[in-house]
Design an enzyme around this catalytic site. Structure first.
Site, PDB file in Angstrom:
ATOM      1  N   HIS A 173      -3.751  -3.148  -8.314  1.00  0.00           N
ATOM      2  CA  HIS A 173      -5.087  -3.576  -7.898  1.00  0.00           C
ATOM      3  C   HIS A 173      -6.092  -3.311  -9.023  1.00  0.00           C
ATOM      4  O   HIS A 173      -7.002  -4.093  -9.262  1.00  0.00           O
ATOM      5  CB  HIS A 173      -5.480  -2.816  -6.615  1.00  0.00           C
ATOM      6  CG  HIS A 173      -6.515  -3.504  -5.798  1.00  0.00           C
ATOM      7  ND1 HIS A 173      -7.061  -2.936  -4.681  1.00  0.00           N
ATOM      8  CD2 HIS A 173      -7.113  -4.719  -5.942  1.00  0.00           C
ATOM      9  CE1 HIS A 173      -7.961  -3.781  -4.171  1.00  0.00           C
ATOM     10  NE2 HIS A 173      -8.001  -4.865  -4.908  1.00  0.00           N
ATOM     11  N   ASP A 204      -6.743   1.785  -8.091  1.00  0.00           N
ATOM     12  CA  ASP A 204      -5.396   1.984  -7.547  1.00  0.00           C
ATOM     13  C   ASP A 204      -4.410   0.993  -8.146  1.00  0.00           C
ATOM     14  O   ASP A 204      -4.808  -0.127  -8.484  1.00  0.00           O
ATOM     15  CB  ASP A 204      -5.416   1.884  -6.009  1.00  0.00           C
ATOM     16  CG  ASP A 204      -5.943   0.542  -5.480  1.00  0.00           C
ATOM     17  OD1 ASP A 204      -6.953   0.047  -6.003  1.00  0.00           O
ATOM     18  OD2 ASP A 204      -5.331   0.007  -4.540  1.00  0.00           O
ATOM     19  N   GLU A 241       0.850  -1.199   0.000  1.00  0.00           N
ATOM     20  CA  GLU A 241       0.000   0.000   0.000  1.00  0.00           C
ATOM     21  C   GLU A 241       0.881   1.243   0.000  1.00  0.00           C
ATOM     22  O   GLU A 241       1.810   1.361   0.800  1.00  0.00           O
ATOM     23  CB  GLU A 241      -0.873   0.039   1.267  1.00  0.00           C
ATOM     24  CG  GLU A 241      -1.948  -1.031   1.334  1.00  0.00           C
ATOM     25  CD  GLU A 241      -3.228  -0.642   0.596  1.00  0.00           C
ATOM     26  OE1 GLU A 241      -3.295   0.482   0.040  1.00  0.00           O
ATOM     27  OE2 GLU A 241      -4.149  -1.468   0.574  1.00  0.00           O
TER      28      GLU A 241
HETATM   29 ZN   LIG Z   1      -6.120  -1.578  -3.517  1.00  0.00          ZN
END
Ligand SMILES: [Zn+2]
Length: 275
Positions: free
Chosen positions: A176, A186, A104
């Site tokens: 993603h 994203d 992330e």
């Molecule tokens: Zn994601």
């Protein structure tokens, strides 16, 4: 060469900290993940992302969160399943959590111009032009506005991906937005995902050339303790006590950043700790 290493399924390197998330699905079935999935947090800070991803009331987590200053928080060891991909599929497999390491990046996500030269996130923070990336998303047709990633963040992400690919023999990196294209956008067009893939492909090709012209040579261990493993990767078991600084070894073959060496025994070591 990357600044980061993997030891016992944890990242070791500059500004890396560990906070344990309870949100995991146990160990990977095959012993390791073979894919990296890149995300943005769509949030306001690393701290808020870590809070969310460690909250047992949320069924979400990721292995790493990379901040805008390049600092990294690991939440789940690399041999454990994290919950970052959700409903997803890629090249014939679905449910990518079971096969992938989730990374992330602290980033506000898509932004909306406010008509006064600024751009607003979904949580209503205003960003000025220099923090904004304008481009066409790979799943869309028109230009849109996105929170830009910082140089430090992209540099850290590239180096971490390189280390993870070397440590676990990973050769697939996806966004993603590619594995859940109907629900997710994203990491978005502000992240140089294709450049990252090209960099790692080139590294593998360069390694391949090494293999074809390789001759056995004598080298010295340049780390204070160097683990010797049964195969070319950090996921393989150690075969003996670590080698110490200055040990002379004969390199028999090389593969993806690892060298098979002979001393009194035979095993695999990370090539970067040999001179
Ligand atoms: Zn994601």
């Amino acid at each position: 060469m990357s600044d980061y290493q993997v030891e016992d399924n944890k990242l070791v390197g500059p500004s890396v900290t560990f906070e344990s998330s309870p949100n995991t699905g146990g160990r990977f079935a095959a012993g390791q993940a073979d894919t990296l999935v890149i995300h943005f947090t769509a949030g306001s800070s690393v701290e808020s992302a870590v809070r969310t991803l460690c909250d047992p009331d949320n069924s979400v987590s990721a292995h790493l969160v990379i901040g805008r200053d390049g600092a990294i928080v690991q939440l789940v060891p690399f041999d454990m399943v994290a919950w970052h991909a959700g409903k997803s599929s890629w090249q014939g497999r679905s449910g990518l959590n079971r096969f992938s390491i989730g990374i992330e990046l602290d980033n506000a996500g898509e932004l909306t111009p406010n008509g006064q030269g600024q751009f607003l996130s979904w949580f209503n923070r205003a960003y000025s032009g220099e923090d904004v990336f304008c481009g066409v998303h790979r799943n869309q047709k028109t230009e849109t506005y996105w929170h830009a990633y910082t140089e430090e963040q992209i540099k850290a992400t590239f180096a971490v991906c390189q280390s993870l690919c070397n440590a676990y023999g990973i050769d697939t990196i996806v966004g993603h937005e590619e594995i859940s294209p109907k629900r997710k956008v994203d990491p978005g067009p502000a992240f140089p995902l294709d450049k990252l893939r090209a960099m790692l492909d080139k590294e593998r090709a360069d390694d391949g050339q090494d293999d074809s012209v390789f001759e056995a040579t004598s080298k010295l261990v340049n780390a204070s303790r160097l683990n010797v493993r049964e195969g070319p990767g950090a996921q393989f078991d150690k075969v003996t006590e670590p080698l110490s600084l200055g040990t002379n070894v004969k390199v028999l073959q090389q593969k993806q950043g690892w060298s098979q060496v002979e001393f009194t025994l035979k095993g695999w070591v990370s090539s970067k700790y040999l001179t």
